[in-house]
Design a protein around this motif. Structure first.
Motif, short mmCIF file in Angstrom:
data_model
loop_
_atom_site.label_atom_id
_atom_site.label_comp_id
_atom_site.label_asym_id
_atom_site.label_seq_id
_atom_site.Cartn_x
_atom_site.Cartn_y
_atom_site.Cartn_z
N VAL A 153 0.83 -1.21 0.00
CA VAL A 153 0.00 0.00 0.00
C VAL A 153 0.86 1.26 0.00
N TYR A 154 2.03 1.18 0.61
CA TYR A 154 2.93 2.33 0.70
C TYR A 154 3.72 2.48 -0.60
N ALA A 155 3.02 2.85 -1.65
CA ALA A 155 3.64 2.96 -2.97
C ALA A 155 4.60 4.15 -3.06
N TYR A 156 5.51 4.04 -4.00
CA TYR A 156 6.40 5.15 -4.38
C TYR A 156 5.51 6.25 -4.98
N GLY A 157 5.56 7.44 -4.40
CA GLY A 157 4.69 8.53 -4.84
C GLY A 157 3.52 8.72 -3.89
N PHE A 158 3.22 7.67 -3.14
CA PHE A 158 2.15 7.77 -2.13
C PHE A 158 2.76 7.94 -0.74
N ALA A 159 3.62 7.02 -0.35
CA ALA A 159 4.18 7.05 1.01
C ALA A 159 5.68 7.38 1.04
N TYR A 160 6.33 7.29 -0.10
CA TYR A 160 7.76 7.66 -0.15
C TYR A 160 8.08 8.17 -1.54
N GLY A 161 9.28 8.76 -1.65
CA GLY A 161 9.69 9.31 -2.94
C GLY A 161 8.91 10.57 -3.30
N ILE A 162 8.55 11.38 -2.30
CA ILE A 162 7.72 12.56 -2.51
C ILE A 162 8.51 13.82 -2.18
N GLY A 163 8.35 14.85 -3.02
CA GLY A 163 8.89 16.15 -2.67
C GLY A 163 10.32 16.36 -3.16
N GLU A 164 10.79 17.59 -2.93
CA GLU A 164 12.10 18.02 -3.39
C GLU A 164 13.23 17.27 -2.69
N ALA B 14 18.90 21.12 0.71
CA ALA B 14 18.16 21.68 1.85
C ALA B 14 17.00 20.79 2.30
N ARG B 15 16.55 19.92 1.41
CA ARG B 15 15.42 19.04 1.74
C ARG B 15 15.72 17.63 1.27
N TRP B 16 15.21 16.66 1.96
CA TRP B 16 15.42 15.26 1.57
C TRP B 16 14.06 14.60 1.45
N GLY B 17 13.23 15.18 0.58
CA GLY B 17 11.90 14.62 0.39
C GLY B 17 10.95 15.02 1.52
N ASP B 18 9.66 14.84 1.25
CA ASP B 18 8.65 15.10 2.27
C ASP B 18 8.45 13.82 3.06
N ARG B 19 9.16 13.69 4.14
CA ARG B 19 9.04 12.47 4.96
C ARG B 19 9.43 12.79 6.39
N TYR B 20 9.19 11.84 7.29
CA TYR B 20 9.43 12.04 8.71
C TYR B 20 8.77 13.33 9.18
N PHE C 75 9.88 1.18 17.67
CA PHE C 75 10.39 2.37 16.97
C PHE C 75 10.40 2.21 15.44
N PRO C 76 10.85 1.07 14.91
CA PRO C 76 10.83 0.95 13.44
C PRO C 76 9.43 1.09 12.85
N ILE C 77 8.41 0.75 13.63
CA ILE C 77 7.03 0.93 13.14
C ILE C 77 6.56 2.35 13.40
N HIS C 78 6.73 2.82 14.63
CA HIS C 78 6.27 4.17 14.97
C HIS C 78 6.92 5.23 14.09
N HIS C 79 8.23 5.17 14.03
CA HIS C 79 9.01 6.21 13.35
C HIS C 79 9.15 5.89 11.87
N GLY C 80 9.47 4.62 11.57
CA GLY C 80 9.81 4.24 10.20
C GLY C 80 8.62 3.95 9.30
N VAL C 81 7.51 3.51 9.89
CA VAL C 81 6.33 3.18 9.08
C VAL C 81 5.25 4.26 9.21
N LEU C 82 5.09 4.84 10.40
CA LEU C 82 3.98 5.79 10.61
C LEU C 82 4.42 7.26 10.51
N TYR C 83 5.48 7.63 11.21
CA TYR C 83 5.91 9.03 11.15
C TYR C 83 6.47 9.37 9.77
N TYR C 84 7.09 8.38 9.12
CA TYR C 84 7.74 8.58 7.81
C TYR C 84 6.81 9.21 6.78
N PRO C 85 5.60 8.67 6.56
CA PRO C 85 4.72 9.31 5.56
C PRO C 85 3.87 10.42 6.15
#
Lengths: 258, 258
Positions: free
Chosen positions: A116-127, A131-137, A174-184
């Motif tokens: 469900v966490y597709a590229y463009g949906f949950a990761y790989g978004i933004g500049e 100065a920026r490393w994508g829209d994440r976290y 933490f890998p779920i809280h931060h890496g799966v939920l906070y990430y997107p």
């Protein structure tokens, strides 16, 4: 409010099944609208593969990231994936409920995340720049929504304490809280954890149920875990290490919580 | 020696596929016998459920632990599960190779762990009393065997450093190293991690391959991660917290390594 409950247990007549039914009724009684993704009942396809795109070419080399992006951008995703993304867009809050198996989520739920966490949906978004490393976290498609785990485990609370043999529950998750939920982009609430599930008589179940009901009542007022946003100055970019003046004495997972 | 390589990547023509082929040839050239469980090629069933027992009763309540024990003890396990257990018994060393997806192993490999690690095989073994809490964390069916992860990730090494945003790689992998491998008895070697896989040209691949070859040559002499055995006096039982005199200033995952 709209609540999506993603639920991963194979047996309806289980503690998890009872807690799931309780949560749905409790939220609905409070006026919320609830959708449940009951992954076992849905026979959710757990393994990410080339068949997740509807225009799979038999001999093409499959790239998990780039094929996901192409399918997402061109409306070529498997229907089951697109439906779950719609539910996530619809939801104001998302609850993942599961038994802790081997210190992580069950495979069927991990496969829900992966597909469900597709590229463009949950990761790989933004500049992506200096100065920026994508829209994440802290930023991303799911920003502004809340998320919470409901987790059951056979182990004792002390086994998951600061010096417990399994590791502290906050670090295990933490890998779920931060890496799966906070990430997107989710605001992540502290988890609701039920320990020592082998010993759940009616009196104990009533206590667990009442405590869970309180957490559900507080879903919109509980303070989220104060993870540090990636693009707000706490991190060097592109190294993505904490700047020396931020929590200077800390390393590890704990350093990423303000 | 006998080496089992459990491999989880959907595309043979990938960096992971190339490294898997290299590992098999390198180990065989050194005189070892290698078996590969190529989970995607095997179409491994990822989700643990009632069908994992061959005498499933349609209306019986399914208990993931107790049904696993019954099936294991009475020879009623699905054949795919029993075959993998045979491979584990046969192996002197086990390598799990996978891309890091959402800070853990792919669902298909998580499902291999959940289904193959039966009650009576990988957990629920040995005396449970005031002095012992089962044969686990350093003891168990797989004691005396070695295990190592080969992990690829798109992120940079700095992102997984002590103050990197993803968390230190040793902490990210702790639930697998300690919770999946040390738990049933493996001696766990430091992982072989390939970072920033999006930038792998031929020259870099040659370096990665050589470094991996060295790790495979050293498979029987590399010092394992010195996790603390559960039943050797470091832990209070049954609380399973570290005794006050053991690493008195430490909490979290780090406290469980001597």
């Amino acid at each position: 409010m709209n609540v999506l409950l993603v639920y991963a247990h194979p047996e309806p007549k289980s503690l998890n099944g009872s807690l799931k039914n309780f949560s749905v009724k409790h939220l609905e009684d409070a006026g919320h609208v609830v959708q449940v993704s009951d992954l076992y009942a849905m026979k959710w396809k757990a393994s990410l593969d080339a068949d997740d795109s509807t225009d799979r070419h038999a001999n093409a080399r499959f790239d998990p990231s780039l094929d996901s992006r192409r399918a997402f951008e061109h409306g070529l995703q498997s229907k089951d994936i697109a439906l779950e993304q719609d539910k996530l867009r619809w939801a104001d809050a998302v609850i993942l409920q599961f038994p802790l198996w081997w210190f992580s989520m069950p495979a069927i739920l991990k496969g829900w995340v992966e597909r469900v966490y597709a590229y463009g949906f949950a990761y790989g978004i933004g500049e992506h720049s200096d100065a920026r490393w994508g829209d994440r976290y802290g930023e991303g498609t799911l920003a502004g929504k809340r998320a919470m785990l409901i987790v059951t485990t056979g182990g004792w609370e002390s086994h998951y304490s600061a010096r417990g043999i399994n590791g502290p529950i906050d670090d295990v998750l933490f890998p779920i809280h931060h890496g799966v939920l906070y990430y997107p982009g989710f605001d992540v609430l502290p988890p609701f954890v039920v320990y020592r599930t082998g010993r759940t008589d009616d009196a104990r179940f009533a206590k667990i149920r009442d405590a869970l009901g309180q957490r559900l009542d507080d879903l919109w007022k509980t303070a989220p875990i104060p993870f540090r946003p990636q693009n707000s100055g706490a991190y060097n970019i592109p190294e993505l290490t904490l700047r020396p003046d931020v929590a200077p004495d800390l390393t590890g997972f704990a350093a990423h919580t303000a």
